[in-house]
Scaffold this motif. Structure first.
Motif, PDB file in Angstrom:
ATOM      1  N   UNK A  28      -5.307  -3.165  -0.470  1.00 57.44           N
ATOM      2  CA  UNK A  28      -6.209  -1.796   0.232  1.00 57.44           C
ATOM      3  C   UNK A  28      -5.193  -0.542  -0.416  1.00 57.44           C
ATOM      4  N   UNK A  29      -3.578  -0.043  -0.315  1.00 56.31           N
ATOM      5  CA  UNK A  29      -3.469   0.959  -0.005  1.00 56.31           C
ATOM      6  C   UNK A  29      -3.454   1.348  -1.842  1.00 56.31           C
ATOM      7  N   UNK A  30      -2.965   0.191  -2.592  1.00 55.92           N
ATOM      8  CA  UNK A  30      -3.623   0.678  -3.789  1.00 55.92           C
ATOM      9  C   UNK A  30      -5.126   1.479  -4.291  1.00 55.92           C
ATOM     10  N   UNK A  31      -5.092   0.756  -3.761  1.00 57.69           N
ATOM     11  CA  UNK A  31      -7.030   1.413  -4.239  1.00 57.69           C
ATOM     12  C   UNK A  31      -7.387   2.707  -3.776  1.00 57.69           C
ATOM     13  N   UNK A  32      -7.032   2.754  -2.171  1.00 60.45           N
ATOM     14  CA  UNK A  32      -7.227   4.559  -1.859  1.00 60.45           C
ATOM     15  C   UNK A  32      -6.648   5.196  -2.578  1.00 60.45           C
ATOM     16  N   UNK A  33      -5.874   4.656  -3.703  1.00 58.55           N
ATOM     17  CA  UNK A  33      -4.886   6.085  -4.129  1.00 58.55           C
ATOM     18  C   UNK A  33      -6.066   6.608  -5.331  1.00 58.55           C
ATOM     19  N   UNK A  34      -7.232   5.772  -6.062  1.00 55.86           N
ATOM     20  CA  UNK A  34      -7.729   6.189  -7.170  1.00 55.86           C
ATOM     21  C   UNK A  34      -8.611   7.509  -6.042  1.00 55.86           C
ATOM     22  N   UNK A  35      -8.691   7.357  -4.623  1.00 58.53           N
ATOM     23  CA  UNK A  35      -9.301   8.836  -4.200  1.00 58.53           C
ATOM     24  C   UNK A  35      -9.003   9.298  -3.293  1.00 58.53           C
ATOM     25  N   UNK A  36      -7.727   9.243  -2.757  1.00 50.84           N
ATOM     26  CA  UNK A  36      -7.259  11.011  -1.981  1.00 50.84           C
ATOM     27  C   UNK A  36      -5.728  10.324  -2.214  1.00 50.84           C
ATOM     28  N   UNK A  37      -4.942  11.419  -1.301  1.00 51.41           N
ATOM     29  CA  UNK A  37      -3.257  11.018  -2.038  1.00 51.41           C
ATOM     30  C   UNK A  37      -2.526  10.782  -0.161  1.00 51.41           C
ATOM     31  N   UNK A  38      -1.438  10.172  -1.216  1.00 52.04           N
ATOM     32  CA  UNK A  38      -1.322   9.779  -0.113  1.00 52.04           C
ATOM     33  C   UNK A  38      -0.861  10.067   1.140  1.00 52.04           C
ATOM     34  N   UNK A  39      -0.277  10.982   1.055  1.00 50.22           N
ATOM     35  CA  UNK A  39      -0.727  11.680   2.739  1.00 50.22           C
ATOM     36  C   UNK A  39      -1.808  11.889   3.467  1.00 50.22           C
ATOM     37  N   UNK A  44       5.827 -11.002   4.482  1.00 44.66           N
ATOM     38  CA  UNK A  44       4.042 -10.476   4.489  1.00 44.66           C
ATOM     39  C   UNK A  44       4.613 -10.456   2.379  1.00 44.66           C
ATOM     40  N   UNK A  45       5.254 -10.496   1.854  1.00 42.94           N
ATOM     41  CA  UNK A  45       5.177 -10.896   0.263  1.00 42.94           C
ATOM     42  C   UNK A  45       4.572 -12.469  -0.552  1.00 42.94           C
ATOM     43  N   UNK A  46       4.952 -13.237   0.787  1.00 42.10           N
ATOM     44  CA  UNK A  46       4.513 -14.124   0.598  1.00 42.10           C
ATOM     45  C   UNK A  46       3.162 -14.747   1.270  1.00 42.10           C
ATOM     46  N   UNK A  47       2.602 -13.697   1.723  1.00 36.97           N
ATOM     47  CA  UNK A  47       0.857 -13.819   2.393  1.00 36.97           C
ATOM     48  C   UNK A  47      -0.060 -13.160   0.936  1.00 36.97           C
ATOM     49  N   UNK A  48       1.033 -12.339   0.283  1.00 38.39           N
ATOM     50  CA  UNK A  48       0.209 -11.791  -0.139  1.00 38.39           C
ATOM     51  C   UNK A  48       0.284 -12.575  -1.335  1.00 38.39           C
ATOM     52  N   UNK A  53      -1.826  -5.552   2.973  1.00 38.42           N
ATOM     53  CA  UNK A  53      -2.819  -3.961   3.232  1.00 38.42           C
ATOM     54  C   UNK A  53      -2.161  -3.956   2.100  1.00 38.42           C
ATOM     55  N   UNK A  54      -1.370  -4.186   0.695  1.00 39.55           N
ATOM     56  CA  UNK A  54      -0.903  -3.497   0.184  1.00 39.55           C
ATOM     57  C   UNK A  54      -2.232  -3.377  -1.340  1.00 39.55           C
ATOM     58  N   UNK A  83       2.811  -1.761  -7.708  1.00 36.16           N
ATOM     59  CA  UNK A  83       2.507  -3.218  -6.529  1.00 36.16           C
ATOM     60  C   UNK A  83       3.647  -3.936  -6.483  1.00 36.16           C
ATOM     61  N   UNK A  84       4.344  -4.683  -7.072  1.00 36.24           N
ATOM     62  CA  UNK A  84       5.044  -6.109  -7.497  1.00 36.24           C
ATOM     63  C   UNK A  84       6.449  -4.900  -6.929  1.00 36.24           C
ATOM     64  N   UNK A  85       7.065  -3.982  -7.386  1.00 34.21           N
ATOM     65  CA  UNK A  85       7.905  -4.051  -7.589  1.00 34.21           C
ATOM     66  C   UNK A  85       8.182  -3.053  -5.740  1.00 34.21           C
ATOM     67  N   UNK A  86       7.182  -2.784  -5.548  1.00 36.35           N
ATOM     68  CA  UNK A  86       6.753  -1.883  -4.158  1.00 36.35           C
ATOM     69  C   UNK A  86       7.340  -3.280  -3.454  1.00 36.35           C
ATOM     70  N   UNK A  87       5.920  -3.916  -3.306  1.00 28.05           N
ATOM     71  CA  UNK A  87       6.444  -5.164  -2.842  1.00 28.05           C
ATOM     72  C   UNK A  87       7.876  -5.776  -2.820  1.00 28.05           C
ATOM     73  N   UNK A  88       8.466  -5.940  -3.876  1.00 28.64           N
ATOM     74  CA  UNK A  88       9.545  -6.902  -3.785  1.00 28.64           C
ATOM     75  C   UNK A  88      10.888  -5.448  -3.285  1.00 28.64           C
ATOM     76  N   UNK A  89      11.282  -4.175  -3.605  1.00 24.81           N
ATOM     77  CA  UNK A  89      11.808  -3.407  -3.360  1.00 24.81           C
ATOM     78  C   UNK A  89      11.788  -3.041  -1.202  1.00 24.81           C
TER      79      UNK A  89
END
Length: 295
Positions: free
Chosen positions: A23-34, A247-251, A20-21, A94-100
Motif C-alpha cells: 500500500x505504501x509503495x503504490x501510494x507513492x505514485x500519486x502523493x508525496x511521503x509527507x 511482518x517481513x514473513x507475513x509480507x 502495508x508495504x 521495497x525488499x531493501x526497506x523490508x530487510x533494513x
C-alpha cells in the motif's frame, strides 16, 4: 492477559503491517511521503479515539502533566521513523526497506543495555540474529547501500526508540490507547505540516489512493499499533521487537497468496529462521541457566 495472548496480539499486528508495504509503495505514485504519512494517521486516530475515551473513563487516575509531555518524544520517534521509511520506499527497493527496517530488532536490546543498563534474556540476542538472518534470506540480500537504504537504517533506529518509549509509557500509565492516539496525532500534525510546505498536492490523486489510505490508516496505523500498545504491557520490549519483525514473513506469505509470487529456496530458509526466532522468544523465559553451588 497471559503472555501467550499478548504475543498473539503482537503477531497479529505484524501480519497487518506485512501487508502495508504494498500500500505504501503504490501510494507513492500519486502523493508525496509527507502527505501520505499525515493523511493515513487521520483515520488511524479516529478509529482508536472511541477506545481512548472509554479507557480515560475507566482509568484509575488521570494522566499527569509529565505523562502528557512523555507523548511528545514517543510521537516524534514514531513520526521520524515513518517518514524516513516512506521516503525510502521511493528511493530504494521495497525488499531493501523490508530487510533494513528489521534492524530495529537488534537496536532495541542494544539501546536498552546501553541506556538503561538492562540486559535482555540471554536467548533474545540469538533470536534477534536468527530473525535478522531470516529476513536477509527472505529479501535476497543487499547488493550495495543507496540513499534509501541509509534512510531506512535511521528509520529502524527511530522505531527501536519508539518501541522502548512505548514500553516505558504503557507500564508507567497503564494507558496503551492514549499512547497510540498520542503518536498518531503527532504524526498527523508533522506529516500534514511538512506536506503543505514541501509537497504539491492534487486532491484527485488523494481520491485515487483511498484504498491504500484505508488499509495503511485504519488497519496498519490504527488497529495494529493499538495491538502493539496492548501487547507490550505483558511482553518485554526486546521480545516484542523480535515478534513484530515477523511482518517481513507475513509480507512474503501475502505476496504468495495474493500476487502469485513464489519463494526461492533461500526464501524458505529465511522463513524457517524467522519461525525459529519466534519460537525462541516464546520459550525463552522458560529456560534458565543452571546455578552452581560452591563446594
Amino acid at each position: 492477559m497471559s503472555r501467550l495472548s499478548a504475543n498473539a496480539l503482537l503477531l497479529l499486528a505484524a501480519a497487518i503491517w506485512g501487508g502495508a508495504f504494498v500500500a505504501q509503495a503504490n501510494a507513492m505514485a500519486h502523493v508525496g511521503p509527507a502527505w501520505f504519512t499525515g493523511l493515513r494517521f487521520i483515520p488511524a486516530f479516529l478509529v482508536v479515539l472511541p477506545l481512548g475515551l472509554i479507557e480515560s473513563r475507566r482509568a484509575a487516575r488521570p494522566l499527569t502533566r509529565r505523562n502528557w509531555l512523555s507523548l511528545i518524544p514517543l510521537g516524534l520517534s514514531f513520526t521520524a521513523g515513518t517518514l524516513l521509511q516512506q521516503i525510502a520506499v521511493v528511493t530504494t527497493s521495497v525488499t531493501h526497506v523490508g530487510f533494513l527496517t528489521g534492524l530495529y530488532v537488534l537496536f532495541v536490546p542494544v539501546l536498552e543495555l546501553v541506556v538503561f543498563r538492562r540486559p535482555p534474556h540471554f536467548l533474545v540476542i540469538p533470536a534477534a540474529l536468527s530473525a535478522l538472518a531470516g529476513t536477509w534470506l527472505l529479501g535476497g540480500g543487499l547488493d550495495g547501500l543507496m540513499l534509501g537504504d541509509i534512510l531506512t537504517i535511521v528509520a529502524a533506529l527511530c522505531f527501536a526508540v519508539q518501541i522502548i518509549l512505548m514500553d516505558r509509557y504503557v507500564r508507567a500509565t497503564g494507558r496503551p490507547v492514549a499512547a497510540a492516539l498520542g503518536q498518531s496525532l503527532v504524526c498527523v500534525a508533522i506529516g500534514l505540516g511538512a506536506g503543505a510546505v514541501f509537497e504539491p498536492i492534487d486532491w484527485n490523486a488523494v481520491m485515487a489512493i483511498l484504498p491504500e489510505l484505508a488499509y495503511a490508516g485504519i488497519l496498519s496505523g490504527g488497529v495494529a499499533f493499538l495491538l502493539q500498545a496492548i501487547g507490550q504491557q505483558y511482553t518485554p520490549a526486546p521480545d516484542a521487537a523480535v515478534l513484530l519483525m515477523a511482518e517481513s514473513l507475513f509480507a512474503a506469505l501475502f505476496a504468495a497468496l495474493l500476487l502469485g509470487e513464489r519463494l526461492t529456496t533461500a526464501g524458505w530458509a529465511g522463513c524457517t529462521l524467522l519461525f525459529l526466532a519466534l519460537v525462541t522468544v516464546q520459550l525463552g523465559p522458560l529456560v534458565r541457566l543452571p546455578r552452581f553451588r560452591a563446594r
